[in-house]
Enzyme design. Structure first.
Site, PDB file in Angstrom:
ATOM      1  N   LEU A   1       6.500  -2.187  -5.061  1.00 55.97           N
ATOM      2  CA  LEU A   1       7.629  -2.860  -4.436  1.00 55.97           C
ATOM      3  C   LEU A   1       8.434  -3.739  -5.389  1.00 55.97           C
ATOM      4  CD1 LEU A   1       8.629  -3.070  -1.454  1.00 55.97           C
ATOM      5  CD2 LEU A   1       7.838  -5.413  -1.601  1.00 55.97           C
TER       6      LEU A   1
ATOM      7  N   HIS B   1      10.724   0.707   2.791  1.00 54.25           N
ATOM      8  CA  HIS B   1      11.421  -0.362   2.077  1.00 54.25           C
ATOM      9  C   HIS B   1      12.370   0.291   1.072  1.00 54.25           C
ATOM     10  CE1 HIS B   1      12.206  -3.802  -0.469  1.00 54.25           C
ATOM     11  NE2 HIS B   1      11.550  -4.588   0.362  1.00 54.25           N
TER      12      HIS B   1
ATOM     13  N   PHE C   1      17.765 -13.169   2.904  1.00 52.22           N
ATOM     14  CA  PHE C   1      16.968 -11.947   2.958  1.00 52.22           C
ATOM     15  C   PHE C   1      17.633 -10.980   3.921  1.00 52.22           C
ATOM     16  CE2 PHE C   1      12.751 -10.393   1.715  1.00 52.22           C
ATOM     17  CZ  PHE C   1      12.508 -11.197   0.626  1.00 52.22           C
TER      18      PHE C   1
ATOM     19  N   ARG D   1      16.343  -3.234   6.507  1.00 50.77           N
ATOM     20  CA  ARG D   1      15.754  -2.242   5.604  1.00 50.77           C
ATOM     21  C   ARG D   1      15.956  -0.794   6.035  1.00 50.77           C
ATOM     22  NH1 ARG D   1      10.233  -5.645   4.292  1.00 50.77           N
ATOM     23  NH2 ARG D   1      11.345  -7.194   3.056  1.00 50.77           N
TER      24      ARG D   1
ATOM     25  N   GLU E   1      12.929  -7.571  -1.791  1.00 57.67           N
ATOM     26  CA  GLU E   1      14.294  -7.734  -1.311  1.00 57.67           C
ATOM     27  C   GLU E   1      14.890  -9.039  -1.845  1.00 57.67           C
ATOM     28  OE1 GLU E   1      14.424  -6.337   2.745  1.00 57.67           O
ATOM     29  OE2 GLU E   1      15.456  -8.184   3.230  1.00 57.67           O
TER      30      GLU E   1
ATOM     31  N   GLN F   1       8.067   1.281   8.352  1.00 61.13           N
ATOM     32  CA  GLN F   1       9.212   0.778   7.622  1.00 61.13           C
ATOM     33  C   GLN F   1       9.203   1.361   6.211  1.00 61.13           C
ATOM     34  OE1 GLN F   1       9.697  -3.557   6.148  1.00 61.13           O
ATOM     35  NE2 GLN F   1      11.176  -3.219   7.760  1.00 61.13           N
TER      36      GLN F   1
ATOM     37  N   ARG G   1      10.795  -4.172  11.058  1.00 62.39           N
ATOM     38  CA  ARG G   1      10.507  -5.577  10.762  1.00 62.39           C
ATOM     39  C   ARG G   1      11.533  -6.144   9.798  1.00 62.39           C
ATOM     40  NH1 ARG G   1       8.048  -8.117   6.482  1.00 62.39           N
ATOM     41  NH2 ARG G   1       7.218  -6.255   5.479  1.00 62.39           N
TER      42      ARG G   1
ATOM     43  N   HIS H   1       6.253   1.214   3.487  1.00 66.62           N
ATOM     44  CA  HIS H   1       5.941  -0.178   3.183  1.00 66.62           C
ATOM     45  C   HIS H   1       5.130  -0.878   4.267  1.00 66.62           C
ATOM     46  CE1 HIS H   1       6.514  -4.086   1.440  1.00 66.62           C
ATOM     47  NE2 HIS H   1       7.251  -4.531   2.432  1.00 66.62           N
TER      48      HIS H   1
HETATM   49  C1  LIG Z   1       4.065  -5.231  -2.088  1.00 69.51           C
HETATM   50  C2  LIG Z   1       4.292  -5.950  -0.779  1.00 69.51           C
HETATM   51  C3  LIG Z   1       5.131  -7.039  -0.723  1.00 69.51           C
HETATM   52  C4  LIG Z   1       5.351  -7.695   0.489  1.00 69.51           C
HETATM   53  N1  LIG Z   1       6.161  -8.803   0.534  1.00 69.51           N
HETATM   54  C5  LIG Z   1       6.317  -9.465   1.701  1.00 69.51           C
HETATM   55  C6  LIG Z   1       7.091 -10.660   1.754  1.00 69.51           C
HETATM   56  O1  LIG Z   1       7.612 -11.150   0.757  1.00 69.51           O
HETATM   57  N2  LIG Z   1       7.222 -11.284   2.946  1.00 69.51           N
HETATM   58  C7  LIG Z   1       6.650 -10.801   4.089  1.00 69.51           C
HETATM   59  O2  LIG Z   1       6.792 -11.418   5.142  1.00 69.51           O
HETATM   60  N3  LIG Z   1       5.884  -9.679   4.048  1.00 69.51           N
HETATM   61  C8  LIG Z   1       5.703  -9.010   2.889  1.00 69.51           C
HETATM   62  N4  LIG Z   1       4.932  -7.876   2.862  1.00 69.51           N
HETATM   63  C9  LIG Z   1       4.178  -7.491   4.063  1.00 69.51           C
HETATM   64  C10 LIG Z   1       2.948  -8.369   4.191  1.00 69.51           C
HETATM   65  O3  LIG Z   1       2.536  -8.823   2.932  1.00 69.51           O
HETATM   66  C11 LIG Z   1       1.789  -7.630   4.853  1.00 69.51           C
HETATM   67  O4  LIG Z   1       2.231  -7.060   6.044  1.00 69.51           O
HETATM   68  C12 LIG Z   1       0.680  -8.623   5.146  1.00 69.51           C
HETATM   69  O5  LIG Z   1       0.307  -9.314   3.984  1.00 69.51           O
HETATM   70  C13 LIG Z   1      -0.534  -7.980   5.782  1.00 69.51           C
HETATM   71  O6  LIG Z   1      -1.487  -8.995   5.944  1.00 69.51           O
HETATM   72  P1  LIG Z   1      -2.788  -8.806   6.818  1.00 69.51           P
HETATM   73  O7  LIG Z   1      -3.478 -10.116   6.852  1.00 69.51           O
HETATM   74  O8  LIG Z   1      -2.424  -8.187   8.118  1.00 69.51           O
HETATM   75  O9  LIG Z   1      -3.628  -7.721   6.022  1.00 69.51           O
HETATM   76  P2  LIG Z   1      -3.980  -7.529   4.462  1.00 69.51           P
HETATM   77  O10 LIG Z   1      -3.530  -8.634   3.608  1.00 69.51           O
HETATM   78  O11 LIG Z   1      -3.555  -6.154   4.119  1.00 69.51           O
HETATM   79  O12 LIG Z   1      -5.553  -7.583   4.508  1.00 69.51           O
HETATM   80  C14 LIG Z   1      -6.320  -6.629   5.204  1.00 69.51           C
HETATM   81  C15 LIG Z   1      -7.769  -7.053   5.155  1.00 69.51           C
HETATM   82  O13 LIG Z   1      -8.536  -6.166   5.953  1.00 69.51           O
HETATM   83  C16 LIG Z   1      -9.711  -5.831   5.277  1.00 69.51           C
HETATM   84  N5  LIG Z   1     -10.169  -4.520   5.732  1.00 69.51           N
HETATM   85  C17 LIG Z   1      -9.433  -3.397   5.925  1.00 69.51           C
HETATM   86  N6  LIG Z   1     -10.228  -2.407   6.353  1.00 69.51           N
HETATM   87  C18 LIG Z   1     -11.473  -2.922   6.433  1.00 69.51           C
HETATM   88  C19 LIG Z   1     -12.738  -2.399   6.803  1.00 69.51           C
HETATM   89  N7  LIG Z   1     -12.897  -1.135   7.190  1.00 69.51           N
HETATM   90  N8  LIG Z   1     -13.805  -3.225   6.766  1.00 69.51           N
HETATM   91  C20 LIG Z   1     -13.686  -4.508   6.362  1.00 69.51           C
HETATM   92  N9  LIG Z   1     -12.516  -5.050   6.013  1.00 69.51           N
HETATM   93  C21 LIG Z   1     -11.441  -4.256   6.050  1.00 69.51           C
HETATM   94  C22 LIG Z   1      -9.347  -5.870   3.811  1.00 69.51           C
HETATM   95  O14 LIG Z   1     -10.486  -6.092   3.010  1.00 69.51           O
HETATM   96  C23 LIG Z   1      -8.378  -7.045   3.766  1.00 69.51           C
HETATM   97  O15 LIG Z   1      -9.087  -8.250   3.582  1.00 69.51           O
HETATM   98  C24 LIG Z   1       4.713  -7.219   1.655  1.00 69.51           C
HETATM   99  C25 LIG Z   1       3.868  -6.120   1.594  1.00 69.51           C
HETATM  100  C26 LIG Z   1       3.675  -5.479   0.389  1.00 69.51           C
HETATM  101  C27 LIG Z   1       2.791  -4.257   0.401  1.00 69.51           C
END
Ligand SMILES: Cc1cc2nc3c(=O)[nH]c(=O)nc-3n(C[C@H](O)[C@H](O)[C@H](O)COP(=O)(O)OP(=O)(O)OC[C@H]3O[C@@H](n4cnc5c(N)ncnc54)[C@H](O)[C@@H]3O)c2cc1C
Length: 587
Positions: free
Chosen positions: A252, A242, A120, A286, A255, A240, A397, A353
């Protein structure tokens, strides 16, 4: 809108059900009474769409170790990451992967049955000498597998879920965080969650950009709520971009495509990354790849009739490999780009991203704040995942370090919060608890102004895209500031057409827009103040990194009207490389 409020009491309340929130919840609920509130059903959180993988120096296919992983993380962050957190994360990574595997996460395997790993961007062996296979993966659906696994475990562990509950206000009493006011989207009911400890895991905020890879819920609510409660946002300017978002759509393309051998070509068919990063080429970090692509486009070397995108070629690895390792990408390119990547290259552009910063925490995920010039812990408040800055990502990141961040710091916050709840009683709710959230809700629910979501949101995302994007200057960002100040007043004169209390998403959009304007303004002020280039923050007018003046975290606060830009020291000292005491493991 009714002002009857239903009350709940939990030892630990987690806001957000992505990877970070669910791992925190499944750990905390092994010890104390724990609930999760989430705007969407848990498995619809953005983590579900993570594709490429999760980093860990397992060394399953070639030699690797956590020192190299930590080196890459620090270097990739352009030296802005906190090195105690980076050491903790990289050292814990192999153990976390095994723990996930034991929970049932179905990783891809090598022929001998070991967990498979792929290269990666920015992951190297021997301190930058050559690319290394470090990303563990489940085809190109790693986040999907992870979120389902963690959700099952949380349910089995007895976590209580409040799905489709929208957090409106973070409640404090004195210095301590004591709960959250939330709106039940199903029926418009208000709920007060009184808790001994609150964990924020509300994810990212890239919906403030016009072209982005994020889910619709990634609107930065957690940051806005924390800022309104008086807490800061660390490195707000740091986003970031992407390199490979689908041209025009932004979705997306992992990568992992380049990890499997995909290459980037300009409109002349040249593999231009050889010019910008001769050693790791298309797998450079990135920020470097995104800037190189944008530069090719600006120099007139883009592809297509308008020379405004780049081509990602993957057909040469063969149909079988594409369908086995990148099935989701094959489908996504067909649907969103109309391209069959088994035969033709995918048109791509850089897409917003990830927010690299977040609510500042120590290396265990306890939120910190500045008091009398010193960093102190906030009682009862923890943060993990994309909304938090522990800060392992600094100014940029590395790919697959986010899923790792979620599980490592999801676990520490779950443990810390449970421990805190065991050692402390409930701090009372203040007398006016929830009044700000109710006032905000009523303001939008009853507003009869001229403005509506569509035009304001378009204005917001367009100005951020154009003026606070991959290339930034004082002049561009001053325009963004002007637009955002205008938006701050336009949203005061707003109307929500839907007046019902059942799934009133028109109202939720208004609340989210209100949060996004604050978030965008804070990001812009941070970016204007950082007069240097570092990681994803690239200024044409200050193209060099300036360690003398800016090797420090931006620390942004808001009093509801004005934005204040301050700074905090970067924790440059690793935990202690020799005698590593994993203090976080309280259980
Ligand atoms: C398309 C894509 C592909 C990716 N691929 C990778 C990868 O392969 N490897 C990697 O390491 N990272 C990857 N990333 C980054 C990574 O997936 C994210 O940074 C990570 O999943 C975020 O997780 P989280 O638990 O912080 O929040 P999220 O999974 O975004 O969840 C946020 C939560 O907060 C809740 N929430 C938000 N606001 C409120 C509110 N006001 N009230 C109540 N609940 C709320 C939502 O309901 C949700 O449950 C990717 C990101 C994207 C967008």
């Amino acid at each position: 809108m009714s002002i009857k409020i239903e009350n709940h009491k939990y030892d630990v309340l987690v806001v957000g059900a992505g990877g970070a929130g669910l791992n925190a919840a499944q750990v905390a609920s092994q010890h104390v009474k724990t609930a999760v509130i989430s705007e969407v059903y848990p498995t619809r959180s953005h983590t579900i769409s993570a594709q490429g993988g999760i980093a860990a120096a397992l060394g399953n296919l070639e030699p690797d170790n956590w020192h190299w992983h930590m080196f890459d993380t620090v270097k990739g962050s352009d030296y802005l990451c906190d090195q105690d957190s980076a050491e903790y994360m990289c050292r814990m990574a192999p153990e976390m992967i095994i723990a996930l595997e034991h929970l049932g996460l179905p990783f891809n395997r090598t022929a001998e049955g070991k967990i498979a790993q792929r290269p990666f961007g920015g992951h190297t062996a021997e301190y930058g000498k050559r690319p290394v296979k470090r990303a563990c993966y489940v085809a190109d659906r790693t986040g999907h597998a992870m979120l389902q696994t963690l959700y099952e475990k949380s349910v089995a562990q007895g976590t209580e879920f409040y799905s489709e509950f929208y957090a409106l206000e973070l409640i404090k009493n004195g210095d301590a965080v004591v709960g959250v006011l939330a709106l039940d989207l199903q029926n418009g009911g208000l709920h007060m969650f009184h808790a001994k400890a609150v964990i924020f895991a509300t994810g990212g905020n890239c919906r403030i950009y016009e072209t982005n890879s994020n889910a619709h819920i990634n609107t930065g609510d957690g940051l806005a709520l924390a800022m309104r409660a008086g807490f800061s946002w660390c490195d707000a300017e740091s986003f970031q971009f992407h390199p490979t978002g689908v041209y025009t759509a932004g979705n997306l393309i992992t990568e992992g495509v380049r990890g499997e051998g995909g290459i980037l070509l300009n409109g002349k068919g040249e593999r231009f990354m050889e010019k910008y990063a001769p050693t790791i080429k298309d797998l450079a970090p990135r920020d470097i790849v995104s800037r190189s692509m944008q530069k090719e486009i600006l120099d007139g070397n883009g592809a297509g009739p308008d020379k405004d995108h780049i081509l990602l070629k993957i057909d040469h690895i063969g149909k079988e490999a594409i369908l086995e390792k990148l099935p989701g990408i094959h489908e996504l390119s067909l649907v969103f780009a109309g391209v069959d990547c088994i035969k033709d290259p995918i048109p791509v552009v850089p897409t917003a991203h990830y927010q690299n910063g977040g609510i500042p925490t120590n290396y265990l995920g306890q939120v910190v704040t500045m008091k009398g010039g010193k960093e102190v812990d906030v009682p009862g408040f923890f943060a993990a995942g994309e909304c938090a800055a522990n800060s392992v990502h600094g100014a940029n990141r590395l790919g697959t370090n986010s899923l790792l961040d979620l599980v490592v710091f999801g676990r520490t916050t779950g443990e810390q919060a449970a421990q805190y709840a065991k050692e402390n009683g409930f701090t009372e709710l203040p007398e006016n608890a929830g009044s700000e959230g109710v006032a905000l809700l009523n303001k939008f629910a009853n507003g009869t102004g001229k403005n509506t979501f569509g035009p304001l949101y378009t204005k917001l995302t367009k100005t951020m895209q154009k003026n606070v994007g991959v290339f930034r200057t004082e002049e561009l960002m001053t325009t963004a500031r002007k637009d955002l100040i205008e938006l701050e007043s336009l949203i005061e004169d707003y109307t929500v057409a839907d007046k019902s209390s059942v799934y009133n998403l028109d109202l939720v959009e208004a609340l989210e827009l209100n949060n996004m304007i604050l978030v965008a303004r804070a990001a812009t002020e941070g970016a204007l103040a950082r007069k240097e280039s570092r990681g994803g923050h690239y200024r044409d007018d200050y193209p060099d990194r300036d360690d003398k003046n800016f090797l420090k975290h931006t620390d942004i606060t808001s009093n509801g009207k004005d934005i204040k830009v301050d700074y905090r020291a970067v924790r440059l000292k690793p935990l202690t490389v020799e005698s590593f005491e994993p203090k976080a493991r309280v259980y």
